[in-house]
Design a protein around this motif. Structure first.
Motif, PDB file in Angstrom:
ATOM      1  N   LEU A 290       0.850  -1.182   0.000  1.00 56.45           N
ATOM      2  CA  LEU A 290       0.000   0.000   0.000  1.00 56.45           C
ATOM      3  C   LEU A 290       0.885   1.231   0.000  1.00 56.45           C
ATOM      4  N   SER A 291       0.649   2.128  -0.950  1.00 56.82           N
ATOM      5  CA  SER A 291       1.531   3.292  -1.113  1.00 56.82           C
ATOM      6  C   SER A 291       0.865   4.614  -0.752  1.00 56.82           C
ATOM      7  N   ALA A 292      -0.453   4.711  -0.856  1.00 62.52           N
ATOM      8  CA  ALA A 292      -1.092   6.002  -0.595  1.00 62.52           C
ATOM      9  C   ALA A 292      -2.567   5.811  -0.296  1.00 62.52           C
ATOM     10  N   LEU A 293      -3.124   6.751   0.494  1.00 66.85           N
ATOM     11  CA  LEU A 293      -4.549   6.849   0.753  1.00 66.85           C
ATOM     12  C   LEU A 293      -5.026   8.207   0.265  1.00 66.85           C
ATOM     13  N   ASP A 294      -6.235   8.235  -0.274  1.00 66.60           N
ATOM     14  CA  ASP A 294      -6.792   9.514  -0.696  1.00 66.60           C
ATOM     15  C   ASP A 294      -7.066  10.373   0.539  1.00 66.60           C
ATOM     16  N   ASN A 295      -7.267  11.684   0.313  1.00 62.83           N
ATOM     17  CA  ASN A 295      -7.441  12.595   1.439  1.00 62.83           C
ATOM     18  C   ASN A 295      -8.895  12.860   1.793  1.00 62.83           C
ATOM     19  N   GLN A 296      -9.837  12.189   1.122  1.00 62.17           N
ATOM     20  CA  GLN A 296     -11.238  12.382   1.467  1.00 62.17           C
ATOM     21  C   GLN A 296     -12.064  11.180   1.019  1.00 62.17           C
ATOM     22  N   VAL A 297     -13.188  10.982   1.717  1.00 58.58           N
ATOM     23  CA  VAL A 297     -14.104   9.885   1.407  1.00 58.58           C
ATOM     24  C   VAL A 297     -15.068  10.340   0.320  1.00 58.58           C
ATOM     25  N   ASP A 298     -15.360   9.436  -0.597  1.00 51.82           N
ATOM     26  CA  ASP A 298     -16.352   9.726  -1.630  1.00 51.82           C
ATOM     27  C   ASP A 298     -17.731   9.713  -0.988  1.00 51.82           C
ATOM     28  N   ALA A 299     -18.380  10.872  -0.952  1.00 49.15           N
ATOM     29  CA  ALA A 299     -19.657  10.993  -0.256  1.00 49.15           C
ATOM     30  C   ALA A 299     -20.764  10.196  -0.931  1.00 49.15           C
ATOM     31  N   THR A 300     -20.669   9.972  -2.227  1.00 47.57           N
ATOM     32  CA  THR A 300     -21.729   9.251  -2.932  1.00 47.57           C
ATOM     33  C   THR A 300     -21.690   7.748  -2.687  1.00 47.57           C
ATOM     34  N   THR A 301     -20.504   7.191  -2.462  1.00 46.75           N
ATOM     35  CA  THR A 301     -20.371   5.742  -2.258  1.00 46.75           C
ATOM     36  C   THR A 301     -19.958   5.366  -0.841  1.00 46.75           C
ATOM     37  N   GLY A 302     -19.499   6.338  -0.052  1.00 52.72           N
ATOM     38  CA  GLY A 302     -19.037   6.017   1.298  1.00 52.72           C
ATOM     39  C   GLY A 302     -17.775   5.189   1.319  1.00 52.72           C
ATOM     40  N   THR A 303     -16.910   5.389   0.343  1.00 55.53           N
ATOM     41  CA  THR A 303     -15.676   4.614   0.255  1.00 55.53           C
ATOM     42  C   THR A 303     -14.484   5.548   0.145  1.00 55.53           C
ATOM     43  N   LEU A 304     -13.309   4.996   0.434  1.00 53.89           N
ATOM     44  CA  LEU A 304     -12.053   5.731   0.343  1.00 53.89           C
ATOM     45  C   LEU A 304     -11.167   5.049  -0.693  1.00 53.89           C
ATOM     46  N   ARG A 305     -10.531   5.848  -1.536  1.00 52.66           N
ATOM     47  CA  ARG A 305      -9.642   5.297  -2.547  1.00 52.66           C
ATOM     48  C   ARG A 305      -8.251   5.077  -1.970  1.00 52.66           C
ATOM     49  N   LEU A 306      -7.653   3.925  -2.314  1.00 51.26           N
ATOM     50  CA  LEU A 306      -6.299   3.575  -1.908  1.00 51.26           C
ATOM     51  C   LEU A 306      -5.489   3.219  -3.149  1.00 51.26           C
ATOM     52  N   LYS A 307      -4.198   3.389  -3.047  1.00 54.44           N
ATOM     53  CA  LYS A 307      -3.304   3.047  -4.149  1.00 54.44           C
ATOM     54  C   LYS A 307      -2.206   2.127  -3.638  1.00 54.44           C
ATOM     55  N   ALA A 308      -1.977   1.050  -4.387  1.00 61.77           N
ATOM     56  CA  ALA A 308      -0.912   0.099  -4.067  1.00 61.77           C
ATOM     57  C   ALA A 308       0.038  -0.001  -5.245  1.00 61.77           C
ATOM     58  N   THR A 309       1.293  -0.279  -4.947  1.00 62.07           N
ATOM     59  CA  THR A 309       2.332  -0.403  -5.975  1.00 62.07           C
ATOM     60  C   THR A 309       2.809  -1.850  -6.037  1.00 62.07           C
ATOM     61  N   PHE A 310       2.948  -2.371  -7.271  1.00 66.49           N
ATOM     62  CA  PHE A 310       3.334  -3.761  -7.488  1.00 66.49           C
ATOM     63  C   PHE A 310       4.527  -3.836  -8.430  1.00 66.49           C
ATOM     64  N   GLU A 311       5.428  -4.753  -8.150  1.00 65.04           N
ATOM     65  CA  GLU A 311       6.385  -5.164  -9.166  1.00 65.04           C
ATOM     66  C   GLU A 311       5.646  -6.052 -10.157  1.00 65.04           C
ATOM     67  N   ASN A 312       5.920  -5.835 -11.422  1.00 61.34           N
ATOM     68  CA  ASN A 312       5.141  -6.516 -12.453  1.00 61.34           C
ATOM     69  C   ASN A 312       6.062  -7.153 -13.490  1.00 61.34           C
ATOM     70  N   LYS A 313       7.062  -7.858 -12.991  1.00 63.31           N
ATOM     71  CA  LYS A 313       8.046  -8.444 -13.903  1.00 63.31           C
ATOM     72  C   LYS A 313       7.438  -9.531 -14.783  1.00 63.31           C
ATOM     73  N   ASN A 314       6.434 -10.244 -14.280  1.00 69.45           N
ATOM     74  CA  ASN A 314       5.804 -11.294 -15.092  1.00 69.45           C
ATOM     75  C   ASN A 314       4.654 -10.772 -15.932  1.00 69.45           C
ATOM     76  N   ARG A 315       4.410  -9.458 -15.882  1.00 72.61           N
ATOM     77  CA  ARG A 315       3.366  -8.805 -16.679  1.00 72.61           C
ATOM     78  C   ARG A 315       1.990  -9.418 -16.426  1.00 72.61           C
ATOM     79  N   ALA A 316       1.715  -9.797 -15.183  1.00 68.51           N
ATOM     80  CA  ALA A 316       0.397 -10.334 -14.853  1.00 68.51           C
ATOM     81  C   ALA A 316      -0.658  -9.243 -14.747  1.00 68.51           C
ATOM     82  N   LEU A 317      -0.228  -8.018 -14.473  1.00 66.02           N
ATOM     83  CA  LEU A 317      -1.154  -6.894 -14.365  1.00 66.02           C
ATOM     84  C   LEU A 317      -1.026  -6.022 -15.609  1.00 66.02           C
TER      85      LEU A 317
END
Length: 429
Positions: A290-317
């Motif tokens: 996990l690399s970052a969290l957004d600074n506010q909750v989406d009022a329409t969905t009641g959710t918070l956005r998060l960002k994760a960083t992955f190594e992708n050497k096998n190009r699975a993503l």
């Protein structure tokens, strides 16, 4: 003689013969044979008694009430209660985004004379992609170089005239006005030289723009131009798009109620593990942080956005791919776990059927803990090593006799298969 003969004939005894059977002797013999036959029949009937006596007894003796048949064993499949560490996750739906995405555009107008890449190719930063016809820009550079040379000559002449005027001023052969004019001429020439140098640098820069190189390392998409096309500077469509695939990021959302758990664990661990799964939640694609969290909750969905960083050497993503994200927020050590399919829910309690050593089942109430995948942890009610029913539950009642469906693992024996795998063993005879 006649008299003697007649007298002898009258007195002679009857001739000898075999004594005839008397009427009293014949019945005695027949009675003896009858007794022999009767005794033989009686012996045979006694010898065959196990075959005919039950039938005769059933006909002569009234039948009593029939005994109920023994209860039929219910076929089941069971699994073993195990102990293992169980991880607690927060699941969320996310979208893979490229770490960097660049639309390559030309900075100069001209004809495309070379396309140096193939579609789908992975390029490194600085690799040549497209070459624009450089001849007009070479001419412009040479022209700017000539202008600079001319201005340098003008500056040299102005400096000589200024020096000559200074010498004349010392001998009172020139005036201050002439000196000022020569000084201004030098300054103008110096400015003209600077302009010419800038024009030359700009011409050289435009010439370098004829070679369009990869700004980042990544995968090239479909090309948008071909050799021979005339491109314009900063064309909105661009020439090609490059996306950086390693590393790569995943943006996903979690419910706002889980934010405190995430923040608390981040304060402890610093960085949390995130697993990316396919849309069916069956295959793990990659593991990242996990690399970052957004600074506010989406009022329409009641959710918070998060960002994760992955190594992708096998190009699975892949960019814009929809995946399921699992954020690890806690772990329970040495938890008692059972296959989730064994857990039954009634109107008053949650229970499982436990197989006892006599191959009967017992209904036992349990207290559930957190779940992970196909396993559910049990807080109270079960012990490690017990067998619980996972298939055939709908036909069971407390105390019912059961039989297992596989001879490989008899009841009561801990299976040697992977955790969570079902075991089945046929009832021992």
């Amino acid at each position: 003689m006649n008299g003697h003969g007649s007298s002898a004939g009258a007195a002679a005894p009857p001739p000898a013969s075999t004594p005839a059977t008397t009427p009293a002797a014949a019945p005695s013999r027949r009675g003896w044979l009858g007794w022999v036959v009767l005794l033989a029949l009686a012996g045979g009937a006694w010898y065959a008694r196990p075959y005919w006596y039950p039938r005769v007894h059933a006909l002569l003796v009234p039948a009593g009430p029939k005994a109920p048949p023994p209860p039929r064993a219910v076929p089941i499949v069971a699994t073993t209660v195990r102990e293992r560490d169980i991880n607690l996750y927060i699941n969320g739906l996310g979208t893979v985004t490229a770490f960097n995405t660049v639309t390559v555009r030309s900075r100069v107008a001209g004809e495309v004379v070379k396309v140096a890449f193939t579609e789908g190719q992975t390029v490194k930063e600085g690799d040549l992609l497209v070459e624009i016809d450089p001849r007009p820009f070479i001419a412009a550079r040479d022209q700017a170089a000539g202008t600079l040379a001319r201005e340098d000559a003008n500056l040299s002449l102005a400096q000589v005239n200024l020096k000559r005027t200074e010498d004349l001023m010392k001998s009172q052969a020139s005036t201050q006005a002439v000196y000022d004019q020569q000084l201004a001429a030098v300054q103008q020439s110096e400015a003209a030289v600077k302009v010419a140098k800038a024009a030359l640098e700009n011409a050289e820069l435009q010439l370098t723009y004829c070679r369009i190189v990869a700004p980042i390392t990544g995968r090239i998409g479909f090309r948008l131009i071909d050799k021979g096309n005339i491109v314009q500077a900063n064309d909105p469509g661009g020439l090609v798009v490059i996306t950086q695939l390693d590393p790569i990021t995943l943006q996903f959302t979690i419910p706002q109620d889980d934010i405190p758990r995430v923040l608390e664990q981040m304060n402890i661990e610093g960085s949390l593990q995130v697993d990316a799964y396919d849309r069916d939640f069956k295959r793990k694609l990659a593991t990242g942080k996990l690399s970052a969290l957004d600074n506010q909750v989406d009022a329409t969905t009641g959710t918070l956005r998060l960002k994760a960083t992955f190594e992708n050497k096998n190009r699975a993503l892949f960019p814009n791919q929809f995946v399921n994200a699992r954020l690890l927020v806690d772990a329970v050590e040495k938890a008692v776990v059972v296959n989730t399919s064994a857990v039954q829910r009634g109107p008053e309690s949650t229970f499982v059927y436990v197989v006892k050593s006599d191959e009967t089942v017992e209904l036992r109430n349990i207290e559930l803990g957190p779940s992970e995948g196909l396993d559910t942890s049990i807080k109270n009610g079960l012990k490690v090593g017990e067998l619980v029913v996972v298939d055939g539950v709908d036909k069971l009642t407390p105390g019912a006799k059961v039989q297992f469906q596989d001879k490989a693992s008899p009841a009561g024996k801990k299976p040697a298969s992977k955790p969570g795998n079902e075991i089945a063993a046929e009832k021992r005879t």
